[in-house]
Design an enzyme around this catalytic site. Structure first.
Site, short mmCIF file in Angstrom:
data_model
loop_
_atom_site.label_atom_id
_atom_site.label_comp_id
_atom_site.label_asym_id
_atom_site.label_seq_id
_atom_site.Cartn_x
_atom_site.Cartn_y
_atom_site.Cartn_z
N ARG A 189 0.82 -1.21 0.00
CA ARG A 189 0.00 0.00 0.00
C ARG A 189 0.86 1.26 0.00
O ARG A 189 0.46 2.28 -0.55
CB ARG A 189 -0.95 0.00 1.21
N TYR A 213 -11.59 22.72 -14.35
CA TYR A 213 -12.03 21.35 -14.58
C TYR A 213 -13.21 21.01 -13.69
O TYR A 213 -13.15 21.16 -12.47
CB TYR A 213 -10.87 20.39 -14.32
N ASP A 247 -3.01 23.34 -10.23
CA ASP A 247 -3.26 22.23 -11.14
C ASP A 247 -2.63 22.63 -12.47
O ASP A 247 -3.11 23.53 -13.16
CB ASP A 247 -4.76 21.99 -11.30
N LYS A 302 -3.30 12.38 -18.39
CA LYS A 302 -3.23 13.24 -19.57
C LYS A 302 -1.83 13.21 -20.19
O LYS A 302 -1.33 12.15 -20.50
CB LYS A 302 -3.67 14.65 -19.19
#
Length: 379
Positions: free
Chosen positions: A53, A105, A177, A202
């Site tokens: 993890r 976004y 961002d 992206k």
């Protein structure tokens, strides 16, 4: 040990030096193990590896590439861009305040609105490209200021250095961002940002086959970063080894892809701007763009691969143009090697976006094929 001073293209192409140490292969191996051996005294054989993890060599390798590209103190990978964004937003406690750039976004905006409503958090959405609006919003104490540079789908540019000062003055941290720029074109931490986020789905991956998110920090001792790490650990918001390996492979060509995509986008923006079927082009590389001069000072090597246009004739005309395209694919996403187009109002009808807005993600195809496709659709 001091890091070698290398240019971003070299860091990316060489995977920040990642190799397969077990075989001396120049391509790093995938480490799929979820648990790791201990010796007879129950000490970890590899102290950095306990459980999958948090501990995976392939994930650490891609994090190191992005950390160096960003000039960050630390980077962590997440299973999606929204997982990275929400991990940071969840550090804002009940009763806190978030200043969020408007018109960005929709996934980030939607999460912020829902989280704020559930936790009694004050959420102020402002056009941060207008510094006067941001100044007013930062007159009151806040916990987080979130901006997107350049913004999606309006391609607005916010002054990161000013935003950082205003955020810090009101007690907040600043997150940028930078998905539409990538670390090749923009490094927000250099301008005073505390955090930078990417949807690595992206352009950083660039091949439309991996979901991933990245969050980097300027100070890994910051209490907010420590809270992000705890949230990531407890929530299990980790990137899988195979996805990390694909992301590492994709990032090796990041500089080349961004260079070609940006050059294609700039040329298309200029041609579209002169076309009588287009009402307006939103692209920071155009001298007529309101944020052009600021973009020149913050971005390097290009203005990115994303643009939006308003088609003359309203909803029907925009839909008609999108339906006639053959090289541009009609799909939701951006930053891949293939060019995509999206009629935003059809995808997001509940928004206040103009019905004639088309968003273009420009790929690496030949510029004349891309232009011929758009010209035929418009005519």
């Amino acid at each position: 040990m001091s890091e070698k001073k290398q240019h971003p293209a070299t860091i990316a192409a060489r995977g920040a030096g990642a190799t397969d140490t077990s075989t001396a292969g120049i391509v790093p191996a995938i480490s799929p193990s979820t648990t790791f051996l201990r010796d007879t005294d129950y000490d970890l054989i590899q102290p950095q590896n306990s459980y999958g993890r948090d501990h995976n060599e392939t994930v650490r390798q891609v994090e190191e590439v992005i950390r160096r590209l960003e000039g960050a103190a630390a980077t962590r990978a997440f299973p999606s861009g929204m997982a990275a964004a929400s991990a940071l937003m969840r550090t804002v406690r009940s009763g806190g305040r978030i200043v969020l750039q408007s018109g960005i976004y929709h996934g980030v905006t939607s999460f912020a609105r829902g989280y704020a409503a559930r936790r009694g958090i004050t959420l102020d959405e402002v056009d941060t490209s207008q510094i006067s609006e941001l100044e007013y919003a930062c007159k009151s104490t806040a916990d987080l200021v979130w901006i997107e540079v350049p913004s999606n789908p309006w391609l607005k540019t916010t002054d990161i250095a000013i935003a950082a000062k205003l955020a810090h003055d009101c007690g907040a941290v600043l997150c940028v961002d930078a998905t539409a720029a990538t670390p090749i074109l923009l490094r927000p931490l250099r301008f005073g940002a505390d955090f930078v986020m990417h949807s690595a789905t992206k352009a950083i991956n660039g091949h439309s086959d991996v979901l991933a998110g990245l969050l980097s920090c300027a100070d890994e001792t910051h209490t907010v970063w420590q809270a992000v790490l705890e949230d990531r650990h407890r929530a299990g918001a980790i990137l899988g080894a195979f996805e990390a390996w694909l992301l590492l492979r994709g990032a090796r060509t990041l500089a080349l892809r961004v260079e070609r995509m940006s050059a294609n986008a700039l040329e298309l923006a200029r041609r579209l701007d002169a076309h009588n079927g287009i009402e307006q082009v939103f692209y920071p590389g155009l001298e007529s763009h309101v944020g052009h001069n600021l973009a020149k000072t913050q971005m390097r090597g290009g203005f990115g691969y994303l643009m939006s246009v308003l088609v003359k004739g309203g909803h029907e005309a925009a839909a008609h143009v999108a339906s006639r395209l053959e090289v541009f694919e009609r799909a939701t996403s951006l930053g891949g090697v293939e060019s995509l187009i999206e009629h935003r109002h059809i995808v997001e009808p509940q928004s206040d976006l103009p019905e004639n807005l088309l968003r273009l993600s420009v790929g690496i195809e030949d510029i004349e094929d891309l232009w011929g496709d758009l010209r035929n659709a418009l005519e």
